[in-house]
Design an enzyme around this catalytic site. Structure first.
Site, PDB file in Angstrom:
ATOM      1  N   LYS A   8       0.809  -1.245  -0.042  1.00 18.52           N
ATOM      2  CA  LYS A   8       0.217  -0.263   0.077  1.00 18.52           C
ATOM      3  C   LYS A   8       0.852   1.289  -0.050  1.00 18.52           C
ATOM      4  O   LYS A   8       0.450   2.338  -0.514  1.00 18.52           O
ATOM      5  CB  LYS A   8      -0.887  -0.069   1.282  1.00 18.52           C
ATOM      6  CG  LYS A   8      -2.038  -1.021   1.205  1.00 18.52           C
ATOM      7  CD  LYS A   8      -2.797  -0.856   0.096  1.00 18.52           C
ATOM      8  CE  LYS A   8      -3.947  -1.864   0.149  1.00 18.52           C
ATOM      9  NZ  LYS A   8      -5.160  -1.488  -0.947  1.00 18.52           N
ATOM     10  N   SER A  57       1.690  -9.757  -0.629  1.00 18.90           N
ATOM     11  CA  SER A  57       1.394  -8.356  -0.585  1.00 18.90           C
ATOM     12  C   SER A  57       1.504  -7.620   0.729  1.00 18.90           C
ATOM     13  O   SER A  57       1.663  -6.402   0.711  1.00 18.90           O
ATOM     14  CB  SER A  57       0.074  -8.056  -1.223  1.00 18.90           C
ATOM     15  OG  SER A  57      -0.931  -8.872  -0.377  1.00 18.90           O
ATOM     16  N   GLU A  99      -9.648   5.702   2.958  1.00 23.81           N
ATOM     17  CA  GLU A  99     -10.532   4.566   3.700  1.00 23.81           C
ATOM     18  C   GLU A  99      -9.706   3.258   3.816  1.00 23.81           C
ATOM     19  O   GLU A  99      -8.478   3.320   3.447  1.00 23.81           O
ATOM     20  CB  GLU A  99     -11.629   3.976   2.914  1.00 23.81           C
ATOM     21  CG  GLU A  99     -11.141   3.227   1.555  1.00 23.81           C
ATOM     22  CD  GLU A  99     -10.128   3.921   0.579  1.00 23.81           C
ATOM     23  OE1 GLU A  99      -9.360   2.882   0.079  1.00 23.81           O
ATOM     24  OE2 GLU A  99     -10.348   5.021   0.503  1.00 23.81           O
TER      25      GLU A  99
END
Length: 408
Positions: free
Chosen positions: A107, A394, A129
């Site tokens: 991210k 990830s 969010e």
């Protein structure tokens, strides 16, 4: 297949676009102009590259795992051995180690880029969010780095499941707003963030965490995450002397998968996106949008959507908060319909099994989101002797220990 690009209206084939109130269109136009200008700005690219190197920790390693694929306690081949010798029959599995990024997940690749863009646009406040909390942590980290105010919306159910990440965001100076409406998960957090943005467009930047939302977000997030696949291309050629036989990544909104897949679209490498199979195929028991959904509009874009016969958004379930989402990015919908990428699902039980197996066999704690991709890789790794698989890891699993340990 050529690299997919949206048309001037933001559509990938039939999917994408802008389904938003008229009051939001000027903000999207401003963002589109700013991003297109920054893409061509060498100084912006140079600053972003330096931040990815010095703050995020790129490039992340491509790690070969030896014990995980067959579950055996011993390895016959040293990890340092090169694997280019002819006649090899074992499957070679590599993990792209996005878990080693600063903040613990992919991210941060996107939030560093977007918050840098927000600063250059003169925005002083950033909202976001989050579901599993990793995007929220990454946004709060980038805002702390650049001295911007940060507010993160998070479903109260995810606040409960991801208490550690809530505290991390607060330590980084972010305000975390629990959302009590709807299913109290990622979908509802996005709804609240969009409501906030509509009221404060002039001074606020909305940092979306996945390849979802109205144009230009799916394009922009994909571009920032494509560093994953670009690195894998170089790394696997160095290790194997050729491209892999299969790429695998989990899919919720779809940013980590698109980051891995997009740079390979102009090759013939097969790719599989793995969704949350949850507890079964019945509505409300899974998050497998591309496997069981239909085209519809959610959060400003046309894509696949889990909905009932009347078009109402269905509840979802996944053991992983980051895959607990009823929509998916429009570029994934386009690639599904084109047949270029195959999408499947893995149930909670198999993801949890893969979580424990990688931890025990390799000393790597994967996020439960990534564990879905690992579970699929286990399913296929013995079926193609001599093949090379790359799985996108990830994120790391610290945030999921209470769930995986049965305490939540």
């Amino acid at each position: 297949m050529k690299l997919s690009q949206p048309d001037r209206r933001g559509y990938f084939g039939n999917y994408g676009g802008r389904y938003v109130p008229e009051t939001v269109l000027p903000a999207l136009d401003e963002l589109d102009r700013a991003y297109r200008a920054m893409r061509k700005d060498r100084a912006f690219r140079r600053e972003l590259g330096g931040l990815l190197r010095d703050t995020v920790g790129r490039p992340t390693p491509l790690t070969r795992v030896l014990r995980f694929p067959d579950g055996k306690g011993k390895t016959a081949i040293p990890r340092s051995a090169k694997t280019r010798r002819r006649g090899r029959t074992e499957t070679r599995m590599y993990l792209k180690r996005e878990d080693l990024c600063h903040t613990g997940a992919h991210k941060i690749n996107n939030t560093i880029g977007q918050v840098l863009l927000a600063r250059r646009m003169g925005k002083r406040r950033v909202i976001a969010e989050t579901g599993a909390g990793q995007h929220g942590v990454a946004t709060a980290t980038a805002c702390a780095l650049f001295g911007l105010k940060c507010t993160v919306y998070m479903g109260s159910e995810d606040v409960r499941r991801q208490a550690m990440n809530v505290y991390r965001m607060q330590l980084l100076g972010a305000e975390v707003v629990p959302v009590e409406s709807g299913t109290r998960t990622l979908k509802d957090a996005i709804n609240e963030a969009m409501r906030d943005w509509v009221t404060r467009i002039r001074d606020t930047y909305y940092c979306i965490g996945s390849v979802v939302g109205p144009h230009p977000y799916p394009l922009m997030v994909r571009d920032f995450q494509s560093v994953i696949g670009l690195e894998v291309k170089q790394q696997i050629l160095k290790e194997e002397g050729r491209l892999p036989d299969l790429l695998v990544a989990c899919v919720g909104g779809g940013s980590n998968a698109m980051g891995l897949f997009h740079p390979f679209l102009d090759t013939d490498v097969p790719m599989v996106g793995v969704e949350a199979g949850g507890r079964g195929r019945q509505p409300g028991r899974h998050g497998a949008t591309l496997c069981h959904g239909q085209p519809g509009v959610l959060h400003g874009a046309l894509s696949y959507l889990l909905q009932d016969a009347k078009g109402q958004v269905l509840a979802t379930h996944s053991v992983s908060a980051g895959l607990d989402y009823p929509g998916v990015g429009p570029e994934h919908a386009f690639l599904k319909d084109s047949g270029r990428i195959r999408y499947t699902s893995v149930p909670d039980e198999a993801a949890l099994e893969a979580f424990h197996r990688l931890s025990e066999m390799e000393g790597i704690l994967p996020a439960l989101e990534s564990s879905h991709a690992l579970a699929y890789a286990l399913r296929v790794c013995g079926k193609s002797p001599g093949s090379v698989l790359v799985v996108n890891l990830s994120g790391r699993g610290d945030k999921d220990l209470d769930i995986a340990g049965g305490r939540l």
